[in-house]
Design a protein around this motif. Structure first.
Motif, PDB file in Angstrom:
ATOM      1  N   SER A 215      -3.605  -1.882   0.504  1.00 26.50           N
ATOM      2  CA  SER A 215      -3.271  -2.093  -0.908  1.00 26.50           C
ATOM      3  C   SER A 215      -1.803  -1.794  -1.148  1.00 26.50           C
ATOM      4  CB  SER A 215      -4.125  -1.203  -1.812  1.00 26.50           C
ATOM      5  OG  SER A 215      -3.707  -1.325  -3.162  1.00 26.50           O
TER       6      SER A 215
ATOM      7  N   GLN B 276      -0.854  -0.662  -3.789  1.00 24.67           N
ATOM      8  CA  GLN B 276      -0.905   0.524  -4.651  1.00 24.67           C
ATOM      9  C   GLN B 276      -1.222   1.793  -3.854  1.00 24.67           C
ATOM     10  OE1 GLN B 276      -3.911  -1.065  -7.467  1.00 24.67           O
ATOM     11  NE2 GLN B 276      -2.298  -0.970  -9.036  1.00 24.67           N
TER      12      GLN B 276
ATOM     13  N   LEU C  10     -12.960   0.753  -6.927  1.00 25.39           N
ATOM     14  CA  LEU C  10     -13.176  -0.425  -7.771  1.00 25.39           C
ATOM     15  C   LEU C  10     -13.344  -0.024  -9.231  1.00 25.39           C
ATOM     16  CD1 LEU C  10     -15.611  -2.490  -5.490  1.00 25.39           C
ATOM     17  CD2 LEU C  10     -13.170  -2.906  -5.894  1.00 25.39           C
TER      18      LEU C  10
ATOM     19  N   LYS D 270     -10.252   0.238 -10.877  1.00 25.66           N
ATOM     20  CA  LYS D 270      -9.574  -1.062 -10.916  1.00 25.66           C
ATOM     21  C   LYS D 270      -8.284  -1.102 -10.095  1.00 25.66           C
ATOM     22  CE  LYS D 270     -11.538  -2.718 -15.256  1.00 25.66           C
ATOM     23  NZ  LYS D 270     -12.724  -1.888 -15.126  1.00 25.66           N
ATOM     24  N   PHE D 271      -8.305  -0.399  -8.979  1.00 24.45           N
ATOM     25  CA  PHE D 271      -7.196  -0.532  -8.034  1.00 24.45           C
ATOM     26  C   PHE D 271      -7.252  -1.913  -7.393  1.00 24.45           C
ATOM     27  CE2 PHE D 271      -7.498   4.241  -7.756  1.00 24.45           C
ATOM     28  CZ  PHE D 271      -6.228   4.491  -8.235  1.00 24.45           C
ATOM     29  N   ASP D 272      -6.084  -2.445  -7.086  1.00 22.10           N
ATOM     30  CA  ASP D 272      -5.991  -3.757  -6.432  1.00 22.10           C
ATOM     31  C   ASP D 272      -6.117  -3.557  -4.919  1.00 22.10           C
ATOM     32  OD1 ASP D 272      -5.578  -6.376  -5.790  1.00 22.10           O
ATOM     33  OD2 ASP D 272      -3.406  -6.358  -6.165  1.00 22.10           O
ATOM     34  N   ILE D 273      -7.310  -3.829  -4.380  1.00 23.84           N
ATOM     35  CA  ILE D 273      -7.602  -3.594  -2.963  1.00 23.84           C
ATOM     36  C   ILE D 273      -7.535  -4.914  -2.197  1.00 23.84           C
ATOM     37  CG2 ILE D 273      -9.276  -2.688  -1.318  1.00 23.84           C
ATOM     38  CD1 ILE D 273      -8.247  -0.595  -3.243  1.00 23.84           C
ATOM     39  N   ASP D 274      -6.706  -4.963  -1.164  1.00 27.25           N
ATOM     40  CA  ASP D 274      -6.620  -6.154  -0.309  1.00 27.25           C
ATOM     41  C   ASP D 274      -7.623  -6.114   0.839  1.00 27.25           C
ATOM     42  OD1 ASP D 274      -4.478  -7.321  -1.764  1.00 27.25           O
ATOM     43  OD2 ASP D 274      -3.072  -5.962  -0.761  1.00 27.25           O
TER      44      ASP D 274
END
Length: 305
Positions: free
Chosen positions: A229, A231, A277, A280-284
């Motif tokens: 991520s 982030q 999740l 709402k973290f942006d997980i790749d």
């Protein structure tokens, strides 16, 4: 067709080189034979080829004693064995006839394999005029000339550039898909993982690990999680401050957007993912870290020869 090596031992004078090793190879599959220099890989291969004879143990094909006259074998040795001052086409025909092909068959197979290797234009050239990579392609063509049922490849990608390596990968996959049994020996673990379902690791003449690669990896603890991520600098502190009940350690990669979390219990990985999740973290990416084949190899051979 199944090749079985059972309780094979070999000594040279007082030196015991192989110690009661057993392994199995099957048609349509590749078996990776791994080990450090001097571990016994080449001796095993040479016994299968009939160059050496074992002190004890058996080699069987479909449960019967291995008769090399009744099975087509293709062998690509680590030490190359072609004639540098002879024309390439003549050599292929010669080796094809040595392996039992009629001259007509040898000519036909020579044309086919030179074309497959992209080497037709070199048919009348001397081997010594070719680059090392192209010589390796000719060596593989010789190996496969008799349409072998058993193919033994010892460091087949040595000295190849990426383009020629891609061609050889395609050819080897075709051979496996065509139903040949393949024994594949290499120190390049990425090729072993690409071609082989099963491996056998030798150390000081003994098999110290064997089995299906996927199953071997899954037998290791599955509590190390890798999260990809952008982030990462927000995710890592969140886990440290809010998920200490399930996380043991949290590390970030200095260069890449990666966080590695060691869980106290492997079963908590879904709890970790759901928490990220919910925030709402942006997980790749989110995956269990398995040991690489290289890591496994080092673990089982570090104390060897």
């Amino acid at each position: 067709m199944k090749l079985e090596i059972k309780n094979l031992s070999k000594s040279f004078s007082e030196k015991e080189v192989l110690r009661d090793i057993s392994l199995t190879a099957e048609s349509g599959k590749a078996l990776g034979l791994l080990g450090r220099n001097g571990a016994g890989k080449t001796t095993t291969i040479r016994i299968v080829m009939g160059v050496f004879y074992q002190n004890s143990g058996d080699i069987l094909i479909d449960g019967k004693p291995f008769d090399r006259n009744n099975i087509r074998i293709g062998y690509l040795p680590e030490e190359r064995g072609l004639y540098p001052k002879k024309k390439i086409g003549e050599q292929l025909i010669y080796f094809g006839m040595l392996r039992g092909l009629s001259k007509k068959q040898a000519v036909r197979n020579t044309v086919r394999w030179l074309e497959r290797m992209g080497m037709s234009e070199y048919k009348d050239k001397k081997l010594e005029t070719l680059s090392k990579g192209n010589q390796q392609k000719i060596q593989l063509a010789v190996t496969l000339l008799c349409d072998p049922q058993l193919v033994i490849l010892d460091e087949p990608f040595s000295g190849l550039d990426p383009v020629n390596a891609m061609l050889l990968k395609d050819v080897i996959k075709e051979v496996i898909d065509g139903g040949a049994m393949v024994l594949f020996s290499s120190h390049q673990m990425n090729y072993i993982e690409e071609f082989c379902d099963d491996i056998a690791i030798l150390n000081s003449g003994k098999i110290v690990l064997s089995g299906n690669i996927t199953e071997i990896k899954r037998s290791y603890p599955r509590n190390m999680i890798e999260i990809g991520s952008l982030q990462k600098n927000n995710i890592a502190p969140f886990i440290i401050h809010n998920m200490g009940d399930i996380s043991e350690t949290v590390e970030t990669d200095e260069k890449d957007p990666i966080i590695r979390v060691k869980l106290k219990r492997a079963g908590d990985k879904m709890k970790l993912m759901n928490a990220l999740l919910d925030e709402k973290f942006d997980i790749d990416s989110f995956k269990v870290c398995e040991p690489s084949l290289n890591d496994i190899f080092v673990e089982y051979t570090e104390g060897g020869i």
